[in-house]
Scaffold this motif. Structure first.
Motif, PDB file in Angstrom:
ATOM      1  N   GLN A  10       0.827  -1.206   0.000  1.00  0.00           N
ATOM      2  CA  GLN A  10       0.000   0.000   0.000  1.00  0.00           C
ATOM      3  C   GLN A  10       0.865   1.261   0.000  1.00  0.00           C
ATOM      4  N   GLN A  11       1.941   1.251   0.786  1.00  0.00           N
ATOM      5  CA  GLN A  11       2.826   2.410   0.828  1.00  0.00           C
ATOM      6  C   GLN A  11       3.534   2.620  -0.520  1.00  0.00           C
ATOM      7  N   ALA A  12       3.921   1.499  -1.156  1.00  0.00           N
ATOM      8  CA  ALA A  12       4.559   1.604  -2.474  1.00  0.00           C
ATOM      9  C   ALA A  12       3.579   2.183  -3.497  1.00  0.00           C
ATOM     10  N   HIS A  13       2.309   1.738  -3.381  1.00  0.00           N
ATOM     11  CA  HIS A  13       1.293   2.261  -4.306  1.00  0.00           C
ATOM     12  C   HIS A  13       1.064   3.750  -4.077  1.00  0.00           C
ATOM     13  N   ILE A  14       1.016   4.149  -2.790  1.00  0.00           N
ATOM     14  CA  ILE A  14       0.842   5.572  -2.466  1.00  0.00           C
ATOM     15  C   ILE A  14       2.018   6.382  -3.003  1.00  0.00           C
ATOM     16  N   LEU A  15       3.229   5.853  -2.895  1.00  0.00           N
ATOM     17  CA  LEU A  15       4.414   6.542  -3.397  1.00  0.00           C
ATOM     18  C   LEU A  15       4.350   6.714  -4.915  1.00  0.00           C
ATOM     19  N   SER A  16       3.914   5.654  -5.604  1.00  0.00           N
ATOM     20  CA  SER A  16       3.817   5.743  -7.074  1.00  0.00           C
ATOM     21  C   SER A  16       2.753   6.759  -7.483  1.00  0.00           C
ATOM     22  N   LEU A  17       1.655   6.844  -6.738  1.00  0.00           N
ATOM     23  CA  LEU A  17       0.624   7.840  -7.029  1.00  0.00           C
ATOM     24  C   LEU A  17       1.146   9.261  -6.808  1.00  0.00           C
ATOM     25  N   ARG A  18       1.942   9.417  -5.738  1.00  0.00           N
ATOM     26  CA  ARG A  18       2.519  10.735  -5.474  1.00  0.00           C
ATOM     27  C   ARG A  18       3.482  11.153  -6.594  1.00  0.00           C
TER      28      ARG A  18
END
Length: 218
Positions: A10-18
């Motif tokens: 989830q954190q990796a996905h949030i980082l990619s969205l950012r």
């Protein structure tokens, strides 16, 4: 352990969205800057006769447009409705945006020479195109193209001068006007062209003006 993997994913996905959001922001700013820097107005020169259609590159100035500009400016400069001593000087200032600095200096000197010689005081003057000698007439090429930035326009003009209500002078001559591109002040000069005075000495024309008007008919 499975919970930990889900949190990391989830954190990796949030980082990619950012990162994607940051890239989109930079792209939007670049597009906004390009839009802001784009010209708000674009001068397109369209030839006067569109019966057969026309396809032009936006930066090209048709010879017909150059000729029309030269004729308009020359007539305006030589229009002295009341007093040449006042009107000629006013015309130089009024048409300043349509003149190159060198041409303005030349016309100012011409004005001073004529004024000192007594050729302007109380003189009324007007010039007009000799009938049958305009663009497209007599099969002659009136606009000579030197490059995409400068031209010579041959105007066959008649000049009438009056003093005290009487005509005192009529001169028929060919004037080789030098016209240059000058997109320097669209607000003051929407043509994007300037008159650079003469590409040679005016040549006297020997014809009967009444014959030119009637085309030789009795």
């Amino acid at each position: 352990m499975s919970y930990r993997k889900r949190v990391d994913a989830q954190q990796a996905h949030i980082l990619s969205l950012r990162l994607a959001l940051g890239l989109m922001t930079l792209l939007s700013l670049a597009l906004a800057y390009g839009w802001w820097k784009a010209p708000q107005e674009l001068t397109i020169h369209v030839p006067p006769d569109l019966r057969s259609g026309s396809t032009r590159k936006w930066w090209e100035v048709p010879p017909e447009s150059v000729y029309s500009f030269a004729l308009y400016i020359f007539q305006q400069m030589n229009r002295w409705p009341k007093d040449g001593e006042v009107d000629y000087q006013d015309n130089i200032h009024r048409l300043d945006a349509y003149l190159t600095p060198a041409c303005k200096a030349y016309l100012q000197k011409d004005y001073e020479l004529r004024r000192n010689a007594g050729e302007l005081r109380k003189r009324e003057r007007g010039v007009f195109e000799i009938p049958g000698r305009g663009i497209g007439d007599a099969g002659e090429q009136r606009t000579l193209v030197h490059s995409i930035n400068d031209w010579t326009v041959n105007l066959d003009m008649a000049a009438d001068e009056h003093y005290g209500g009487e005509r005192v002078k009529r001169a028929l001559a060919r004037y080789p006007l030098h016209i240059v591109r000058a997109d320097v002040d669209p607000e003051q000069n929407p043509f994007g062209l300037q008159w650079d005075c003469y590409g040679g000495n005016p040549q006297r024309i020997e014809i009967e003006l009444d014959t030119a008007v009637t085309g030789g008919r009795p």
